[in-house]
Design a protein around this motif. Structure first.
Motif, PDB file in Angstrom:
ATOM      1  N   UNK A  13       1.159  -1.609  -0.415  1.00 53.21           N
ATOM      2  CA  UNK A  13      -0.233  -0.231  -0.417  1.00 53.21           C
ATOM      3  C   UNK A  13       0.565   1.824  -0.442  1.00 53.21           C
ATOM      4  N   UNK A  14       2.167   1.350   0.966  1.00 49.06           N
ATOM      5  CA  UNK A  14       2.826   2.372   0.751  1.00 49.06           C
ATOM      6  C   UNK A  14       3.155   2.867  -0.588  1.00 49.06           C
ATOM      7  N   UNK A  15       3.897   1.419  -1.196  1.00 53.76           N
ATOM      8  CA  UNK A  15       4.662   1.134  -2.229  1.00 53.76           C
ATOM      9  C   UNK A  15       3.210   2.569  -3.580  1.00 53.76           C
ATOM     10  N   UNK A  16       1.923   2.295  -3.274  1.00 53.39           N
ATOM     11  CA  UNK A  16       0.827   2.784  -3.877  1.00 53.39           C
ATOM     12  C   UNK A  16       0.952   4.268  -4.364  1.00 53.39           C
ATOM     13  N   UNK A  17       1.307   4.733  -2.897  1.00 51.97           N
ATOM     14  CA  UNK A  17       1.302   5.955  -2.771  1.00 51.97           C
ATOM     15  C   UNK A  17       2.749   6.709  -3.002  1.00 51.97           C
ATOM     16  N   UNK A  38      15.012  -0.184  -3.109  1.00 49.54           N
ATOM     17  CA  UNK A  38      15.028   0.936  -2.609  1.00 49.54           C
ATOM     18  C   UNK A  38      14.905   2.107  -2.281  1.00 49.54           C
ATOM     19  N   UNK A  39      13.296   2.542  -2.351  1.00 50.77           N
ATOM     20  CA  UNK A  39      12.187   3.003  -2.446  1.00 50.77           C
ATOM     21  C   UNK A  39      12.352   2.317  -0.622  1.00 50.77           C
ATOM     22  N   UNK A  40      11.816   1.211  -1.264  1.00 43.30           N
ATOM     23  CA  UNK A  40      11.254   0.581   0.419  1.00 43.30           C
ATOM     24  C   UNK A  40      12.256   0.667   1.327  1.00 43.30           C
ATOM     25  N   UNK A  41      13.577   0.745   1.345  1.00 43.99           N
ATOM     26  CA  UNK A  41      14.697   0.886   2.677  1.00 43.99           C
ATOM     27  C   UNK A  41      14.618   2.488   2.332  1.00 43.99           C
ATOM     28  N   UNK A  42      14.737   3.413   1.533  1.00 40.55           N
ATOM     29  CA  UNK A  42      14.851   4.433   1.725  1.00 40.55           C
ATOM     30  C   UNK A  42      13.927   4.923   2.646  1.00 40.55           C
ATOM     31  N   UNK A  43      12.118   4.509   2.357  1.00 42.00           N
ATOM     32  CA  UNK A  43      11.226   5.402   3.444  1.00 42.00           C
ATOM     33  C   UNK A  43      10.984   4.533   4.423  1.00 42.00           C
ATOM     34  N   UNK A  44      11.206   3.570   4.854  1.00 45.57           N
ATOM     35  CA  UNK A  44      10.784   2.362   5.638  1.00 45.57           C
ATOM     36  C   UNK A  44      11.892   1.513   6.599  1.00 45.57           C
ATOM     37  N   UNK A  45      12.987   1.618   5.755  1.00 42.72           N
ATOM     38  CA  UNK A  45      14.080   1.262   6.820  1.00 42.72           C
ATOM     39  C   UNK A  45      15.444   2.188   7.164  1.00 42.72           C
ATOM     40  N   UNK A  46      15.780   3.062   6.601  1.00 40.53           N
ATOM     41  CA  UNK A  46      16.077   4.144   7.001  1.00 40.53           C
ATOM     42  C   UNK A  46      16.183   4.874   8.347  1.00 40.53           C
ATOM     43  N   UNK A  47      15.111   5.550   7.748  1.00 40.82           N
ATOM     44  CA  UNK A  47      14.430   6.019   9.018  1.00 40.82           C
ATOM     45  C   UNK A  47      14.166   5.869  10.237  1.00 40.82           C
TER      46      UNK A  47
END
Length: 164
Positions: A13-17, A38-47
């Motif tokens: 659902x996050x990727x859809x947004x 990469x987007x998953x890491x940037x948005x959910x794992x690195x923060x």
């Protein structure tokens, strides 16, 4: 609307947004070609923190919160916010920004800084300034907009302690 910490199962659902926003290339300092991983890491794992905004069980917004700089600057945080296209104009970004400020205080941050608010993102600039962020700098031509060419970015700052 309900705000809650993101869970691993939220990623589709996050990727859809996030996907359409990143692909558009007009608001984030993220390559429009960023991979989903990469987007998953940037948005959910690195923060340090990632939250979702949902309404009737549907994810309609998200934000991350991270330390802006290490060491002597680690008392200042940075956040990123994205609202689903169908939820824009309904107060999700405002609610997420207000929530993120409270969350930042809980985590011990004393200030919040947005490093690169794209100058053509007028709704975001207006909202952040309405919520008390000060425009403390302009970086000329720092963003290659897909339609406008090189445009400015703004650095926005807000003291979270009330001392300033």
């Amino acid at each position: 609307m309900r705000l809650r910490p993101a869970r691993p199962g939220d990623w589709p659902g996050l990727w859809e947004i996030l996907g359409p926003v990143f692909r558009a290339g007009d608001t984030y300092m993220v390559s429009p070609d960023i991979s989903e991983a990469e987007a998953r890491h940037y948005w959910t794992e690195a923060p340090r923190d990632c939250w979702v905004a949902e309404d009737e069980g549907k994810l309609l917004g998200t934000y991350y919160l991270r330390t802006n700089q290490p060491g002597p600057g680690d008392h200042v945080c940075n956040c990123g916010y994205v609202t689903a296209a169908e939820a824009r104009g309904r107060g999700f970004a405002r609610a997420m920004c207000l929530h993120s400020q409270e969350r930042a205080r809980e985590l011990g941050y004393s200030a919040m800084q947005f490093n690169a608010v794209v100058s053509s993102n007028l709704a975001a600039v207006h909202l952040w300034e309405d919520l008390g962020f000060e425009r403390v700098g302009t970086v000329p031509g720092a963003f290659r907009h897909p339609h406008h060419g090189k445009i400015d970015t703004f650095v926005l700052f807000k003291d979270l302690t009330g001392d300033r």
